[in-house]
Design a protein around this motif. Structure first.
Motif, PDB file in Angstrom:
ATOM      1  N   SER A  29       0.812  -1.219   0.000  1.00 43.04           N
ATOM      2  CA  SER A  29       0.000   0.000   0.000  1.00 43.04           C
ATOM      3  C   SER A  29       0.844   1.267   0.000  1.00 43.04           C
ATOM      4  CB  SER A  29      -0.945   0.008   1.199  1.00 43.04           C
ATOM      5  OG  SER A  29      -0.210   0.002   2.399  1.00 43.04           O
ATOM      6  N   THR A  30       2.124   1.165   0.309  1.00 44.02           N
ATOM      7  CA  THR A  30       2.994   2.342   0.285  1.00 44.02           C
ATOM      8  C   THR A  30       3.967   2.319  -0.888  1.00 44.02           C
ATOM      9  OG1 THR A  30       4.628   1.272   1.727  1.00 44.02           O
ATOM     10  CG2 THR A  30       2.875   2.539   2.795  1.00 44.02           C
ATOM     11  N   ALA A  31       3.857   1.335  -1.743  1.00 47.11           N
ATOM     12  CA  ALA A  31       4.806   1.180  -2.842  1.00 47.11           C
ATOM     13  C   ALA A  31       4.294   1.775  -4.141  1.00 47.11           C
ATOM     14  CB  ALA A  31       5.105  -0.301  -3.051  1.00 47.11           C
ATOM     15  N   ALA A  32       5.190   2.378  -4.880  1.00 47.38           N
ATOM     16  CA  ALA A  32       4.888   2.725  -6.266  1.00 47.38           C
ATOM     17  C   ALA A  32       4.951   1.441  -7.083  1.00 47.38           C
ATOM     18  CB  ALA A  32       5.893   3.728  -6.795  1.00 47.38           C
ATOM     19  N   MET A  33       4.089   1.348  -8.082  1.00 46.94           N
ATOM     20  CA  MET A  33       4.043   0.149  -8.910  1.00 46.94           C
ATOM     21  C   MET A  33       4.202   0.537 -10.373  1.00 46.94           C
ATOM     22  SD  MET A  33       3.726  -2.276  -6.721  1.00 46.94           S
ATOM     23  CE  MET A  33       3.373  -3.636  -7.840  1.00 46.94           C
ATOM     24  N   GLY A  34       4.820  -0.342 -11.125  1.00 45.12           N
ATOM     25  CA  GLY A  34       5.012  -0.070 -12.542  1.00 45.12           C
ATOM     26  C   GLY A  34       4.790  -1.308 -13.390  1.00 45.12           C
ATOM     27  N   TRP A  35       4.483  -1.079 -14.643  1.00 42.27           N
ATOM     28  CA  TRP A  35       4.431  -2.142 -15.641  1.00 42.27           C
ATOM     29  C   TRP A  35       5.501  -1.865 -16.683  1.00 42.27           C
ATOM     30  CZ3 TRP A  35       1.678  -6.569 -15.395  1.00 42.27           C
ATOM     31  CH2 TRP A  35       0.580  -6.621 -14.535  1.00 42.27           C
ATOM     32  N   PHE A  36       6.227  -2.896 -17.034  1.00 43.91           N
ATOM     33  CA  PHE A  36       7.240  -2.828 -18.076  1.00 43.91           C
ATOM     34  C   PHE A  36       6.984  -3.975 -19.047  1.00 43.91           C
ATOM     35  CE2 PHE A  36      10.156   0.262 -16.168  1.00 43.91           C
ATOM     36  CZ  PHE A  36       9.681   0.298 -14.872  1.00 43.91           C
ATOM     37  N   ARG A  37       7.559  -3.886 -20.225  1.00 41.39           N
ATOM     38  CA  ARG A  37       7.366  -4.976 -21.178  1.00 41.39           C
ATOM     39  C   ARG A  37       8.642  -5.205 -21.979  1.00 41.39           C
ATOM     40  NH1 ARG A  37       3.142  -2.066 -25.431  1.00 41.39           N
ATOM     41  NH2 ARG A  37       4.645  -0.633 -26.407  1.00 41.39           N
ATOM     42  N   GLN A  38       8.783  -6.432 -22.446  1.00 41.19           N
ATOM     43  CA  GLN A  38       9.928  -6.791 -23.267  1.00 41.19           C
ATOM     44  C   GLN A  38       9.443  -7.576 -24.473  1.00 41.19           C
ATOM     45  OE1 GLN A  38      13.107  -8.927 -21.296  1.00 41.19           O
ATOM     46  NE2 GLN A  38      14.574  -8.262 -22.844  1.00 41.19           N
ATOM     47  N   ALA A  39       9.592  -6.970 -25.633  1.00 38.40           N
ATOM     48  CA  ALA A  39       9.224  -7.621 -26.888  1.00 38.40           C
ATOM     49  C   ALA A  39      10.383  -8.503 -27.339  1.00 38.40           C
ATOM     50  CB  ALA A  39       8.909  -6.570 -27.941  1.00 38.40           C
ATOM     51  N   PRO A  40      10.104  -9.491 -28.169  1.00 37.34           N
ATOM     52  CA  PRO A  40      11.164 -10.392 -28.647  1.00 37.34           C
ATOM     53  C   PRO A  40      12.290  -9.606 -29.308  1.00 37.34           C
ATOM     54  CG  PRO A  40       9.020 -11.270 -29.212  1.00 37.34           C
ATOM     55  CD  PRO A  40       8.777  -9.901 -28.650  1.00 37.34           C
ATOM     56  N   GLY A  41      13.515  -9.849 -28.859  1.00 41.86           N
ATOM     57  CA  GLY A  41      14.671  -9.206 -29.459  1.00 41.86           C
ATOM     58  C   GLY A  41      14.888  -7.762 -29.055  1.00 41.86           C
ATOM     59  N   LYS A  42      14.110  -7.274 -28.119  1.00 37.92           N
ATOM     60  CA  LYS A  42      14.228  -5.868 -27.711  1.00 37.92           C
ATOM     61  C   LYS A  42      14.520  -5.760 -26.217  1.00 37.92           C
ATOM     62  CE  LYS A  42      11.277  -3.933 -31.317  1.00 37.92           C
ATOM     63  NZ  LYS A  42      10.140  -3.013 -31.609  1.00 37.92           N
ATOM     64  N   GLU A  43      14.937  -4.557 -25.812  1.00 37.19           N
ATOM     65  CA  GLU A  43      15.173  -4.273 -24.401  1.00 37.19           C
ATOM     66  C   GLU A  43      13.827  -4.129 -23.678  1.00 37.19           C
ATOM     67  OE1 GLU A  43      19.216  -4.363 -24.637  1.00 37.19           O
ATOM     68  OE2 GLU A  43      18.261  -3.602 -22.822  1.00 37.19           O
ATOM     69  N   ARG A  44      13.851  -4.397 -22.396  1.00 41.24           N
ATOM     70  CA  ARG A  44      12.648  -4.166 -21.599  1.00 41.24           C
ATOM     71  C   ARG A  44      12.423  -2.658 -21.494  1.00 41.24           C
ATOM     72  NH1 ARG A  44      12.377  -7.374 -16.076  1.00 41.24           N
ATOM     73  NH2 ARG A  44      14.052  -5.921 -15.527  1.00 41.24           N
ATOM     74  N   GLY A 102       7.336   7.791  -2.345  1.00 46.48           N
ATOM     75  CA  GLY A 102       6.077   8.431  -2.726  1.00 46.48           C
ATOM     76  C   GLY A 102       5.993   8.862  -4.167  1.00 46.48           C
ATOM     77  N   ARG A 103       7.066   8.718  -4.923  1.00 43.21           N
ATOM     78  CA  ARG A 103       7.066   9.153  -6.309  1.00 43.21           C
ATOM     79  C   ARG A 103       6.904   7.965  -7.238  1.00 43.21           C
ATOM     80  NH1 ARG A 103      12.058  13.539  -6.306  1.00 43.21           N
ATOM     81  NH2 ARG A 103      11.218  14.882  -4.637  1.00 43.21           N
ATOM     82  N   ILE A 104       6.896   8.233  -8.542  1.00 45.13           N
ATOM     83  CA  ILE A 104       6.882   7.175  -9.531  1.00 45.13           C
ATOM     84  C   ILE A 104       8.065   7.401 -10.473  1.00 45.13           C
ATOM     85  CG2 ILE A 104       4.429   6.643  -9.429  1.00 45.13           C
ATOM     86  CD1 ILE A 104       3.958   8.469 -11.777  1.00 45.13           C
ATOM     87  N   SER A 105       8.424   6.358 -11.210  1.00 45.63           N
ATOM     88  CA  SER A 105       9.605   6.458 -12.049  1.00 45.63           C
ATOM     89  C   SER A 105       9.474   5.554 -13.259  1.00 45.63           C
ATOM     90  CB  SER A 105      10.854   6.063 -11.254  1.00 45.63           C
ATOM     91  OG  SER A 105      12.006   6.065 -12.080  1.00 45.63           O
ATOM     92  N   ARG A 106      10.137   5.953 -14.334  1.00 47.38           N
ATOM     93  CA  ARG A 106      10.238   5.132 -15.540  1.00 47.38           C
ATOM     94  C   ARG A 106      11.512   4.295 -15.520  1.00 47.38           C
ATOM     95  NH1 ARG A 106       8.155   8.543 -20.768  1.00 47.38           N
ATOM     96  NH2 ARG A 106       6.213   9.335 -19.869  1.00 47.38           N
ATOM     97  N   ILE A 107      12.331   4.486 -14.508  1.00 48.71           N
ATOM     98  CA  ILE A 107      13.638   3.832 -14.465  1.00 48.71           C
ATOM     99  C   ILE A 107      13.536   2.485 -13.769  1.00 48.71           C
ATOM    100  CG2 ILE A 107      16.011   4.045 -13.659  1.00 48.71           C
ATOM    101  CD1 ILE A 107      15.613   7.088 -13.778  1.00 48.71           C
ATOM    102  N   GLN A 108      13.904   1.436 -14.451  1.00 49.99           N
ATOM    103  CA  GLN A 108      13.742   0.091 -13.927  1.00 49.99           C
ATOM    104  C   GLN A 108      14.540  -0.131 -12.651  1.00 49.99           C
ATOM    105  OE1 GLN A 108      14.004  -3.055 -16.942  1.00 49.99           O
ATOM    106  NE2 GLN A 108      13.806  -1.485 -18.518  1.00 49.99           N
ATOM    107  N   ALA A 109      15.719   0.454 -12.577  1.00 46.96           N
ATOM    108  CA  ALA A 109      16.588   0.244 -11.413  1.00 46.96           C
ATOM    109  C   ALA A 109      15.999   0.804 -10.130  1.00 46.96           C
ATOM    110  CB  ALA A 109      17.961   0.865 -11.670  1.00 46.96           C
ATOM    111  N   ARG A 110      15.011   1.651 -10.231  1.00 47.78           N
ATOM    112  CA  ARG A 110      14.368   2.232  -9.036  1.00 47.78           C
ATOM    113  C   ARG A 110      13.412   1.248  -8.370  1.00 47.78           C
ATOM    114  NH1 ARG A 110      14.396   8.033  -9.717  1.00 47.78           N
ATOM    115  NH2 ARG A 110      16.549   8.490 -10.324  1.00 47.78           N
ATOM    116  N   TYR A 111      13.063   0.187  -9.064  1.00 48.52           N
ATOM    117  CA  TYR A 111      12.097  -0.775  -8.546  1.00 48.52           C
ATOM    118  C   TYR A 111      12.828  -1.957  -7.909  1.00 48.52           C
ATOM    119  CZ  TYR A 111       8.616   1.923 -11.014  1.00 48.52           C
ATOM    120  OH  TYR A 111       7.806   2.951 -11.429  1.00 48.52           O
ATOM    121  N   ASN A 112      12.406  -2.305  -6.694  1.00 50.80           N
ATOM    122  CA  ASN A 112      13.115  -3.305  -5.905  1.00 50.80           C
ATOM    123  C   ASN A 112      12.675  -4.739  -6.176  1.00 50.80           C
ATOM    124  OD1 ASN A 112      12.411  -0.796  -3.759  1.00 50.80           O
ATOM    125  ND2 ASN A 112      14.558  -1.314  -4.040  1.00 50.80           N
ATOM    126  N   TYR A 113      11.404  -4.915  -6.524  1.00 53.16           N
ATOM    127  CA  TYR A 113      10.914  -6.278  -6.701  1.00 53.16           C
ATOM    128  C   TYR A 113      10.090  -6.375  -7.978  1.00 53.16           C
ATOM    129  CZ  TYR A 113       8.046  -3.677  -3.312  1.00 53.16           C
ATOM    130  OH  TYR A 113       7.383  -2.692  -2.620  1.00 53.16           O
TER     131      TYR A 113
END
Length: 124
Positions: A29-44, A102-113
């Motif tokens: 309940s205190t975590a920012a959440m994100g969705w990321f995707r990885q297409a075949p042959g591409k970076e996430r 309390g913020r959100i981010s587009r940077i994958q390294a900011r997400y712990n799990y």
């Protein structure tokens, strides 16, 4: 915190899917959440993010206006509603979480799990 993504599948272009990401642990309940995707042959890549309260969201330009991220803290679940799907949306979709002060981010390294990913295939 452990994350379990679900809801992927095969859909025709123009169709819709709703992805879910169920979290275990008291910090959801205190975590920012994100969705990321990885297409075949591409970076996430970043897709969408939401802050702990749901009051702040961010979207990649490629999905803005078509995808909606939301969360239900009572159910420890974050959602990604995907409408008007295109073949370019085909990818493995991952949910991720982190404190982010309390913020959100587009940077994958900011997400712990991270969840294990759910596959979305959009046929033309």
């Amino acid at each position: 915190v452990q994350l379990q993504a679900s809801g992927g599948g095969l859909v025709q272009a123009g169709g819709s899917l709703r992805l879910s990401c169920a979290a275990s642990g008291r910090t959801f309940s205190t975590a920012a959440m994100g969705w990321f995707r990885q297409a075949p042959g591409k970076e996430r890549e970043f897709v969408a993010a939401i802050n702990w309260s749901g009051g702040s969201t961010d979207y990649a330009d490629s999905v803005k206006g078509r995808f909606t991220i939301s969360r239900d803290n009572a159910k420890n679940t974050v959602y990604l509603q995907m409408n008007s799907l295109k073949p370019d949306d085909t990818a493995v979709y991952y949910c991720a979480g982190g404190s982010l002060a309390g913020r959100i981010s587009r940077i994958q390294a900011r997400y712990n799990y991270w969840g294990q990913g759910t596959e979305v295939t959009v046929s033309s």
